[in-house]
Motif scaffolding. Structure first.
Motif, short mmCIF file in Angstrom:
data_model
loop_
_atom_site.label_atom_id
_atom_site.label_comp_id
_atom_site.label_asym_id
_atom_site.label_seq_id
_atom_site.Cartn_x
_atom_site.Cartn_y
_atom_site.Cartn_z
N PHE A 158 0.86 -1.21 -0.01
CA PHE A 158 -0.10 -0.01 -0.03
C PHE A 158 0.99 1.30 0.03
CE2 PHE A 158 -2.64 3.39 2.40
CZ PHE A 158 -3.32 3.39 1.46
N ASP A 193 0.58 13.57 8.49
CA ASP A 193 -0.56 14.58 7.52
C ASP A 193 -0.57 13.96 6.27
OD1 ASP A 193 -2.32 16.20 6.65
OD2 ASP A 193 -1.09 17.92 7.26
N TRP A 220 8.18 6.20 0.10
CA TRP A 220 8.69 5.14 0.80
C TRP A 220 7.98 4.79 2.14
CZ3 TRP A 220 13.24 7.81 3.91
CH2 TRP A 220 12.58 8.70 5.03
C1 LIG Z 1 7.66 0.06 10.01
C2 LIG Z 1 6.76 0.90 9.16
C3 LIG Z 1 5.94 0.50 8.15
C4 LIG Z 1 5.34 1.49 7.48
N1 LIG Z 1 4.36 0.93 6.27
C5 LIG Z 1 3.92 1.82 5.56
C6 LIG Z 1 3.27 1.45 4.41
O1 LIG Z 1 3.20 0.25 4.12
N2 LIG Z 1 2.71 2.18 3.54
C7 LIG Z 1 2.54 3.40 3.64
O2 LIG Z 1 2.11 4.23 2.90
N3 LIG Z 1 3.35 4.00 4.93
C8 LIG Z 1 3.77 3.07 5.62
N4 LIG Z 1 4.74 3.56 6.71
C9 LIG Z 1 4.47 5.12 7.05
C10 LIG Z 1 3.77 5.67 8.21
O3 LIG Z 1 2.33 5.59 7.99
C11 LIG Z 1 4.24 6.89 8.40
O4 LIG Z 1 5.80 6.78 9.08
C12 LIG Z 1 3.55 7.74 9.20
O5 LIG Z 1 2.16 8.18 8.65
C13 LIG Z 1 4.22 9.13 9.90
O6 LIG Z 1 4.57 9.62 8.78
P1 LIG Z 1 6.24 10.20 8.94
O7 LIG Z 1 6.92 9.01 9.07
O8 LIG Z 1 6.30 10.91 7.53
O9 LIG Z 1 6.36 11.26 9.97
P2 LIG Z 1 5.99 12.66 10.16
O10 LIG Z 1 4.78 13.19 9.30
O11 LIG Z 1 7.15 13.40 9.65
O12 LIG Z 1 5.85 12.90 11.78
C14 LIG Z 1 6.96 12.80 12.55
C15 LIG Z 1 6.68 12.90 13.88
O13 LIG Z 1 5.80 14.28 14.09
C16 LIG Z 1 4.98 14.07 15.02
N5 LIG Z 1 3.82 14.76 14.80
C17 LIG Z 1 3.11 14.82 13.40
N6 LIG Z 1 2.07 15.40 13.34
C18 LIG Z 1 1.78 15.99 14.55
C19 LIG Z 1 0.70 16.62 15.39
N7 LIG Z 1 -0.11 16.90 15.00
N8 LIG Z 1 0.96 16.85 16.95
C20 LIG Z 1 1.86 16.29 17.35
N9 LIG Z 1 2.98 15.71 16.89
C21 LIG Z 1 2.98 15.40 15.67
C22 LIG Z 1 4.69 12.56 15.42
O14 LIG Z 1 5.64 12.08 16.77
C23 LIG Z 1 5.34 12.03 14.34
O15 LIG Z 1 5.79 10.64 14.66
C24 LIG Z 1 5.49 2.83 7.77
C25 LIG Z 1 6.08 3.18 8.62
C26 LIG Z 1 6.58 2.36 9.55
C27 LIG Z 1 7.73 2.92 10.37
#
Ligand SMILES: Cc1cc2nc3c(=O)[nH]c(=O)nc-3n(C[C@H](O)[C@H](O)[C@H](O)COP(=O)(O)OP(=O)(O)OC[C@H]3O[C@@H](n4cnc5c(N)ncnc54)[C@H](O)[C@@H]3O)c2cc1C
Length: 412
Positions: A141, A152, A174
């Motif tokens: 996905f 977001d 990613w």
């Molecule tokens: C092991 C693993 C598997 C995954 N598998 C998939 C997959 O199969 N498909 C897919 O599409 N995605 C996948 N993901 C992605 C996952 O859904 C995202 O990591 C997640 O949505 C967070 O996005 P980001 O990593 O870009 O963090 P960012 O958007 O950069 O956020 C970083 C941090 O900021 C903080 N934060 C963000 N918004 C707020 C707020 N409103 N208030 C307070 N704090 C906040 C949180 O602590 C968050 O962890 C996977 C991630 C991991 C770690």
């Protein structure tokens, strides 16, 4: 036994007892995990592409045991359980990290199966759902983007434009779990731009889901992203869509409804993560209890020291509360409720509970908790990401808090 449970606001009536059939299935799943799956754990592949044999072997055994695909409707070869019953079986399966693979109820396939069943056309179901449900293929996905959609999802940058009778997708994703070796991906792309094609809705999101075959020349795995966790079959990959062509038949559901469908997928999917991870926490705690009863220190067993008793008590209390939250949210999903509030609360509480229970188990087991001889070190590494994926804890807290505040305003 029927108990009244306080849901969001109105009181609901929820059944806590398990039917004899479910108890039987639970017992058979537990035995299968103990006797077939856990003994296979030493063979756990360390390479994300080296999963085919072990996964196939365990899935064959699950089919023979009548435990395969508990969540899938019977017409696709599954057991057709509702969410409430899945909660019981997924927890048992989750006691081994290999369990959900064996039963074909692991992420991301399990969430994709649910969404395809709800949204896909009959032809798409035959091509994409049936072989996935049978365990013949894997899927992934594609939502999250570097510097785009993340916590977001509205930051979604990947675009699909409609040109000359077909869609052209461009973008980079990613952390796409399972991408390496998957037969297809479900790609979320923005279609709001003036693409010469009418949108079915006026939604601000304007995103659409596309079914993209892995052998599409416009789809490419850029790299495997090395992570703290093992990555499981297919790892977590960076992928790109470069002038990737998709026909109208590749649109999943309706154009412009992508964010709605993401909720169809993620609502239950975040809860099924909770179900499986609760099983993993239970397993870690089993080691802690056994060690605490056997190991002596300062003239008595660890379990006779109040400091350890308190840790065991906290884990027991939190796992019990976690299970009740999961069952309640699952019950609401079974009633047709979207249960966004309850699945968000469960996601926060269970992810953090699993974190604390596994951490306590490592602490109680001392150096055994860190050694690779026991599964605790593996569980410790694997569970951490759960507080981030399918919505970081902070984002779910934000959603819950917003609803609480709005509810108070509405009540004035
Ligand atoms: C092991 C693993 C598997 C995954 N598998 C998939 C997959 O199969 N498909 C897919 O599409 N995605 C996948 N993901 C992605 C996952 O859904 C995202 O990591 C997640 O949505 C967070 O996005 P980001 O990593 O870009 O963090 P960012 O958007 O950069 O956020 C970083 C941090 O900021 C903080 N934060 C963000 N918004 C707020 C707020 N409103 N208030 C307070 N704090 C906040 C949180 O602590 C968050 O962890 C996977 C991630 C991991 C770690």
């Amino acid at each position: 036994m029927r108990l009244a449970v306080a849901a969001f606001l109105p009181f609901e009536s929820m059944e806590f007892s398990l039917s004899p059939e479910l108890r039987d299935l639970q017992a058979r799943t537990r035995t299968f995990i103990d006797e077939i799956v856990i003994p296979a754990e030493p063979r756990l592949p360390r390479d994300v592409s080296d999963w085919v044999d072990l996964r196939g072997e365990l899935q064959d055994a699950a089919k023979q045991a009548g435990l395969f695909a508990p969540h899938i409707p019977q017409e696709y070869g599954g057991l057709g359980l509702n969410w409430r019953d899945c909660a019981v079986i997924f927890e048992e399966a989750g006691r081994s990290l290999l369990g959900p693979q064996a039963l074909n109820c692991a992420a991301p396939d399990e969430g994709n199966m649910h969404m395809l069943e709800k949204i896909a056309s009959p032809a798409q179901k035959e091509k994409y759902l049936r072989p996935l449900a049978q365990g013949k293929i894997r899927s992934c996905f594609s939502m999250t983007e570097p510097n785009g959609a993340g916590a977001d999802p509205n930051l979604l940058k990947t675009r699909a434009e409609y040109r000359d009778g077909k869609w052209i997708i461009n973008g980079r994703k990613w952390f796409i779990s399972g991408a390496i070796g998957a037969s297809y991906t479900i790609c979320m792309a923005r279609t709001q731009a003036t693409d010469g094609r009418p949108q079915t809705t006026e939604k601000r999101s304007g995103a659409t889901m596309f079914l993209v075959d892995a052998d599409n020349p416009g789809f490419r795995i850029v790299r495997h992203v090395p992570t703290l966790d093992l990555g499981w079959p297919g790892g977590h990959a960076e992928v790109e869509f470069v002038n990737c062509e998709a026909s109208d038949d590749a649109v999943l559901g309706a154009v412009g409804e992508g964010f709605e469908y993401a909720q169809v997928r993620l609502g239950p999917a975040r809860l099924t993560h909770c179900m499986r991870w609760l099983g993993a926490a239970r397993r870690a705690n089993e080691y802690a209890v056994k060690y605490a009863n056997a190991r002596e220190s300062f003239g008595k067993t660890l379990a006779e020291h109040q400091g350890v008793q308190f840790m065991l008590a906290d884990s027991e209390i939190e796992m019990h509360a976690a299970r009740l939250m999961i069952w309640h949210a699952a019950y609401l999903l079974d009633q047709g409720d979207k249960a966004r509030h309850e699945t968000s609360m469960a996601k926060v509480f269970v992810a953090e509970t699993v974190n604390r229970v596994i951490d306590r188990a490592v602490q109680i087991c001392g150096s055994h908790g860190i050694a690779e001889d026991w599964p605790l070190a593996l569980l410790y590494r694997e569970h951490r990401a759960f507080r981030i994926y399918d919505g970081p804890s902070e984002v779910h807290r934000m959603s819950v808090g917003r609803r609480v505040a709005r509810r108070a305003l509405a009540a004035k």
